[in-house]
Design an enzyme around this catalytic site. Sequence first.
Site, mmCIF file in Angstrom:
data_model
loop_
_atom_site.group_PDB
_atom_site.id
_atom_site.type_symbol
_atom_site.label_atom_id
_atom_site.label_comp_id
_atom_site.label_asym_id
_atom_site.label_seq_id
_atom_site.Cartn_x
_atom_site.Cartn_y
_atom_site.Cartn_z
ATOM 1 N N ASP A 181 1.082 -1.464 -0.113
ATOM 2 C CA ASP A 181 0.412 0.025 -0.033
ATOM 3 C C ASP A 181 0.308 1.617 -0.107
ATOM 4 O OD1 ASP A 181 -2.430 -1.752 0.376
ATOM 5 O OD2 ASP A 181 -2.566 -1.386 2.753
ATOM 6 N N GLU A 206 -10.961 -2.156 -1.824
ATOM 7 C CA GLU A 206 -10.624 -0.980 -1.560
ATOM 8 C C GLU A 206 -9.394 -0.198 -1.885
ATOM 9 O OE1 GLU A 206 -9.412 -3.790 2.160
ATOM 10 O OE2 GLU A 206 -7.879 -5.053 0.934
#
Length: 323
Positions: A32, A199
């Site tokens: 991420d 997400e």
Amino acid sequence: MATWLLLLALAAYATAFSNPLACSGTCTDTHDPSLIRRSSDGTYYRFATGGGIDIYSSPSLTGPWTLQGEVLPNGSGIDSPGSDDAWAPDVHYIDSTYYLYYAVSTFGTQESAIGVATSATMAPGTWTDHGSTGVESVTGDDYNAIDPNLIVVDGTNYFTFGSFWADIFQTTLASDALAWSGGAPHNLELNATAPQPSEGSYVYQYGAYFYLFFSSGSCCGYDTDRPAPGDEYKIMVCRSEEVTGGYVCPYQLPDQFYAQTGGTLVLGSHGVVYGPGGQGVYDDPTYGPVLYYHYVDTTIGYADADKLLGINQIDFSSGWPVV
Ligand SMILES: *[C@@H]1O[C@H](CO)[C@@H](O)[C@H](O)[C@H]1NC(C)=O
Ligand SMILES: *[C@@H]1O[C@H](CO)[C@@H](O)[C@H](O)[C@H]1NC(C)=O
């Protein structure tokens, strides 16, 4: 649409992905990622999920990257499980200050909060943790308050977040960019098929549109941490003329979308690139808009520590991002 045209479109995007730009130095440890270039001297900074959020810097976008320290060496001030393991940083530069949003949660729960830390330079030891923004969730909410992303439009701090449950939501932060405005979050994107695996959203403005990038599928697995083939992350996009909603998510209108662009996917597994996701977009002075993300090289491994930084230039000339 004629079948041959659909097949042509599918073939085009199955083969179209470019390989990531070559990366030097430490390009692993990048689950991420969030990326920005320091305005004062052009040094690049990169942050990623885990622990106190590692800080890497580099003289160029593509390296050599070196580890400098952590944003939150003593963990987050958010007093809940996961406070020593912050997730999904999102960094922005506003009025001479770097704002880094992060999430505190534990895997598979809705007991989550989004925090923020600020710094004038991004160097280790210069970060002030402000704790929770107030954008939080508990069991039973529609959403899960993780994976933050800020976009400032006409002076308003739009704050997009979400992961599974009913997927991607948006609210606003107050003018200080540190605290929730109190505005009720509304749904931006929903994959209605269980387990509703969207997400890691990132909203980017280009031309007449706001592009909502997100990751679909599983970031991680169990045992070897390998998500099952077909279920691994891939990077998707929706677009809207308004930041707050009306996102056209191509997979909901497949005929229209194929007719326009030939694909719904921005980037999926290809070659040694497996499970690209956790992405963001950065408008680089040298490369123009780039998609940055993590992926695993199947010959290396699947743990967060193995996750590699991928960067591809984005071609928006069709009105949709192509890498
Ligand atoms: C972390 O904790 C140590 C030991 O208590 C303290 O000396 C240090 O200043 C703290 N660092 C930050 C950034 O709060
Ligand atoms: C929606 O979710 C289903 C179930 O996980 C998944 O198979 C599908 O690829 C998702 N669709 C998109 C466009 O992400």
